[in-house]
Design a protein around this motif. Structure first.
Motif, PDB file in Angstrom:
ATOM      1  N   ALA A 153       0.724  -1.228  -0.097  1.00 56.48           N
ATOM      2  CA  ALA A 153      -0.139  -0.176   0.030  1.00 56.48           C
ATOM      3  C   ALA A 153       0.782   1.200   0.127  1.00 56.48           C
ATOM      4  N   ALA A 154       1.895   1.299   0.856  1.00 57.16           N
ATOM      5  CA  ALA A 154       2.873   2.386   0.709  1.00 57.16           C
ATOM      6  C   ALA A 154       3.476   2.609  -0.464  1.00 57.16           C
ATOM      7  N   ALA A 155       4.115   1.549  -1.045  1.00 57.60           N
ATOM      8  CA  ALA A 155       4.595   1.634  -2.341  1.00 57.60           C
ATOM      9  C   ALA A 155       3.762   2.322  -3.450  1.00 57.60           C
ATOM     10  N   SER A 156       2.343   2.148  -3.255  1.00 62.32           N
ATOM     11  CA  SER A 156       1.366   2.675  -4.262  1.00 62.32           C
ATOM     12  C   SER A 156       0.961   3.965  -3.740  1.00 62.32           C
ATOM     13  N   GLY A 157       1.514   4.584  -3.009  1.00 60.03           N
ATOM     14  CA  GLY A 157       1.094   6.000  -2.494  1.00 60.03           C
ATOM     15  C   GLY A 157      -0.354   5.983  -1.646  1.00 60.03           C
ATOM     16  N   LEU A 158      -0.764   5.020  -1.049  1.00 60.94           N
ATOM     17  CA  LEU A 158      -1.977   4.931  -0.490  1.00 60.94           C
ATOM     18  C   LEU A 158      -1.831   5.051   1.121  1.00 60.94           C
ATOM     19  N   ASP A 159      -2.928   5.266   1.776  1.00 59.99           N
ATOM     20  CA  ASP A 159      -2.863   5.646   3.173  1.00 59.99           C
ATOM     21  C   ASP A 159      -3.149   4.281   3.764  1.00 59.99           C
ATOM     22  N   GLY A 160      -3.921   3.413   2.948  1.00 60.10           N
ATOM     23  CA  GLY A 160      -4.041   1.882   3.564  1.00 60.10           C
ATOM     24  C   GLY A 160      -4.896   1.103   2.778  1.00 60.10           C
ATOM     25  N   LEU A 161      -5.323   0.042   3.014  1.00 57.21           N
ATOM     26  CA  LEU A 161      -6.093  -1.027   2.148  1.00 57.21           C
ATOM     27  C   LEU A 161      -7.577  -1.370   3.077  1.00 57.21           C
ATOM     28  N   LEU A 162      -8.611  -1.207   2.263  1.00 56.09           N
ATOM     29  CA  LEU A 162      -9.928  -1.765   2.882  1.00 56.09           C
ATOM     30  C   LEU A 162     -10.094  -3.040   2.139  1.00 56.09           C
ATOM     31  N   ILE A 163     -10.183  -4.160   2.897  1.00 55.10           N
ATOM     32  CA  ILE A 163     -10.025  -5.579   2.209  1.00 55.10           C
ATOM     33  C   ILE A 163     -11.360  -6.002   2.553  1.00 55.10           C
ATOM     34  N   LEU A 164     -12.074  -6.383   1.350  1.00 55.54           N
ATOM     35  CA  LEU A 164     -13.363  -6.790   1.657  1.00 55.54           C
ATOM     36  C   LEU A 164     -13.741  -8.269   1.031  1.00 55.54           C
ATOM     37  N   ALA A 165     -12.718  -8.420  -0.193  1.00 56.00           N
ATOM     38  CA  ALA A 165     -12.963  -9.848  -0.870  1.00 56.00           C
ATOM     39  C   ALA A 165     -12.867 -10.846   0.157  1.00 56.00           C
ATOM     40  N   PRO A 166     -13.786 -11.926   0.502  1.00 57.25           N
ATOM     41  CA  PRO A 166     -13.636 -12.738   1.577  1.00 57.25           C
ATOM     42  C   PRO A 166     -12.636 -13.792   1.489  1.00 57.25           C
ATOM     43  N   GLY A 167     -12.233 -13.888   0.404  1.00 53.67           N
ATOM     44  CA  GLY A 167     -10.684 -14.888   0.374  1.00 53.67           C
ATOM     45  C   GLY A 167      -9.672 -13.885   0.971  1.00 53.67           C
ATOM     46  N   ASN A 168      -9.561 -12.781   0.626  1.00 57.45           N
ATOM     47  CA  ASN A 168      -8.521 -11.624   0.958  1.00 57.45           C
ATOM     48  C   ASN A 168      -8.546 -11.583   2.396  1.00 57.45           C
ATOM     49  N   LEU A 169      -9.823 -11.258   2.981  1.00 54.61           N
ATOM     50  CA  LEU A 169      -9.993 -11.161   4.261  1.00 54.61           C
ATOM     51  C   LEU A 169      -9.483 -12.217   5.220  1.00 54.61           C
ATOM     52  N   ALA A 170      -9.944 -13.424   4.738  1.00 52.96           N
ATOM     53  CA  ALA A 170      -9.563 -14.683   5.350  1.00 52.96           C
ATOM     54  C   ALA A 170      -7.792 -14.718   5.420  1.00 52.96           C
ATOM     55  N   TYR A 171      -7.481 -14.478   4.280  1.00 54.27           N
ATOM     56  CA  TYR A 171      -6.015 -14.477   4.394  1.00 54.27           C
ATOM     57  C   TYR A 171      -5.085 -13.545   5.230  1.00 54.27           C
ATOM     58  N   ALA A 172      -5.828 -12.173   5.478  1.00 55.17           N
ATOM     59  CA  ALA A 172      -5.218 -11.367   6.047  1.00 55.17           C
ATOM     60  C   ALA A 172      -5.318 -11.513   7.618  1.00 55.17           C
ATOM     61  N   THR A 173      -6.447 -12.327   8.082  1.00 55.70           N
ATOM     62  CA  THR A 173      -6.590 -12.312   9.385  1.00 55.70           C
ATOM     63  C   THR A 173      -6.665 -13.711  10.078  1.00 55.70           C
ATOM     64  N   GLY A 174      -6.754 -14.483   9.265  1.00 52.51           N
ATOM     65  CA  GLY A 174      -6.801 -16.056   9.592  1.00 52.51           C
ATOM     66  C   GLY A 174      -8.218 -16.259  10.091  1.00 52.51           C
ATOM     67  N   TRP A 175      -9.187 -15.320   9.882  1.00 47.26           N
ATOM     68  CA  TRP A 175     -10.671 -15.902  10.510  1.00 47.26           C
ATOM     69  C   TRP A 175     -11.445 -16.443   9.460  1.00 47.26           C
ATOM     70  N   MET A 176     -11.859 -17.923   9.652  1.00 55.06           N
ATOM     71  CA  MET A 176     -12.807 -18.423   8.931  1.00 55.06           C
ATOM     72  C   MET A 176     -14.085 -18.163   9.146  1.00 55.06           C
ATOM     73  N   PHE A 177     -14.843 -17.101   8.648  1.00 56.07           N
ATOM     74  CA  PHE A 177     -16.091 -16.722   8.948  1.00 56.07           C
ATOM     75  C   PHE A 177     -17.040 -17.118   7.869  1.00 56.07           C
TER      76      PHE A 177
END
Length: 382
Positions: free
Chosen positions: A20-44
């Motif tokens: 995100a920093a390399a792309s000049g962003l303040d951060g990422l809002l991660i919404l896709a279920p697979g991406n969210l599970a990958y970034a948190t480990g939460w199997m929701f």
């Protein structure tokens, strides 16, 4: 073997922050279920209520969920939690999440088109998926889970080959074959890993199709009894700790004919071509072409109905795709299915599946059933 620890997700989020920093962003809002599970480990449980992770370049990650998920979300390590009342709500939840970030430049991996105009009034939106490139290259601990999942997918096929003749001989159907083989492997999986992996995604899925119905790449498993001389396609998926692997094969009930052997030889050649192309680190689209070439050369080009394969990881189907249109170069740590298929409507169908891991020195076959059972031995005795 244990589930991936919270420290693994910490390193994942650090790598995403760097992107995100390399792309000049303040951060990422991660919404896709697979991406969210990958970034948190939460199997929701995926449903209509959006869930997201706000991952600022600087600051603590915030897991944003509907209020009914509060207690589940509080169990996720390394994040704080914010909740919205309900879906669809007076304010669409995703717009609420964007407002909660109070950021100016936000990367969003998945956004409904109907929300785009309103989202752009809240912040500058970058619709690049910055998570998928990280997911594509698996780390050693992820690969260990995939290898173990592949072993249990193979177990289903081993059971089907061993017990299928008795089941069919007693009047058994596709449903009976699937229930017996998956039940056997599922019990073994639970006995070995059930205690350690409680609360994670763990299980086995399968399909069994026979005779002319095998010509349907996706079909419903029926109370149909396979007949002598027919092919039986079995496709197996297994997940362990939220990571997926596949194994699949076409068996013959009774003796294999010379024509059937010719089909199976073409599919084995496609497997070998896939391994060779991945070893040479070709782009995914070129791997697909190289893999399908032996099937076409054997005269079965008109019977091809799909690409050679797809990526696997926290989702059973994920990028990169071994398909036209994906120019991603194969790289060490990537995991793919290899699924040569030959489908002849109203006659028969054939498909085999292997889980392949690209390595520093070549390509590893994680699912071993086909390697351990050459084509001429894939016979269920009648």
């Amino acid at each position: 073997m244990k589930p991936l620890p919270p420290a693994f997700r910490d390193t994942v989020r650090d790598r995403l922050r760097a992107r995100a920093a390399a792309s000049g962003l303040d951060g990422l809002l991660i919404l896709a279920p697979g991406n969210l599970a990958y970034a948190t480990g939460w199997m929701f449980s995926v449903n209509e209520r959006p869930m997201g992770l706000w991952l600022p370049v600087a600051g603590d990650p915030v897991l944003m969920v509907p209020h009914l998920e509060l207690e589940n979300a509080l169990s996720v390590a390394g994040v704080t939690v914010a909740t919205y009342p309900e879906f669809p709500g007076d304010v669409p939840p995703v717009l609420w999440m964007l407002g909660q970030t109070r950021a100016r430049r936000i990367g969003v991996d998945a956004l409904e088109a109907r929300l785009l105009t309103a989202a752009q009034q809240i912040a500058q939106i970058d619709l690049t998926d910055h998570v998928l490139p990280e997911r594509a290259v698996k780390h050693p601990a992820e690969l260990d889970l995939i290898r173990e999942a592949a072993r249990y997918a193979d177990m289903v096929l081993t059971r089907l080959l061993a017990a299928g003749g008795d089941i069919i001989g007693a009047g058994g159907t596709e449903l009976d074959l699937m229930a017996d083989a998956t039940g056997h492997a599922r019990a073994a999986l639970a006995a070995r890993h059930g205690a350690a992996f409680q609360g994670t995604k763990m299980g086995i899925t399968a399909s069994v199709h026979s005779g002319p119905r095998a010509a349907l790449p996706h079909g419903t498993v029926l109370a149909r009894r396979p007949q002598k001389g027919e092919p039986i396609i079995a496709g197996i998926g297994c997940s362990l700790g939220g990571y997926h692997a596949e194994s699949g094969v076409t068996l013959v009930y009774g003796d294999i004919t010379s024509e059937q052997a010719r089909v199976m030889a073409a599919m084995d050649a496609a497997n070998a071509a896939t391994v060779d192309a991945l070893t040479r680190r070709l782009p995914c689209s070129a791997v697909n072409e190289a893999a399908l070439a032996p099937i076409r050369a054997a005269g079965f080009g008109d019977a091809i109905r799909h690409r050679i394969g797809h990526g696997m990881g926290v989702e059973g189907h994920e990028a990169p795709w071994l398909s036209p249109g994906d120019a991603t170069p194969a790289a060490p740590g990537m995991v793919f299915s290899c699924e040569p298929g030959i489908y002849r409507p109203e006659l028969d169908g054939w498909r085999c599946i292997e889980t392949l891991i690209v390595t520093d020195t070549g390509c590893e076959t994680a699912s071993r059933f086909q390697s351990d059972h050459p084509a001429h031995t894939r016979i269920i005795p009648a």
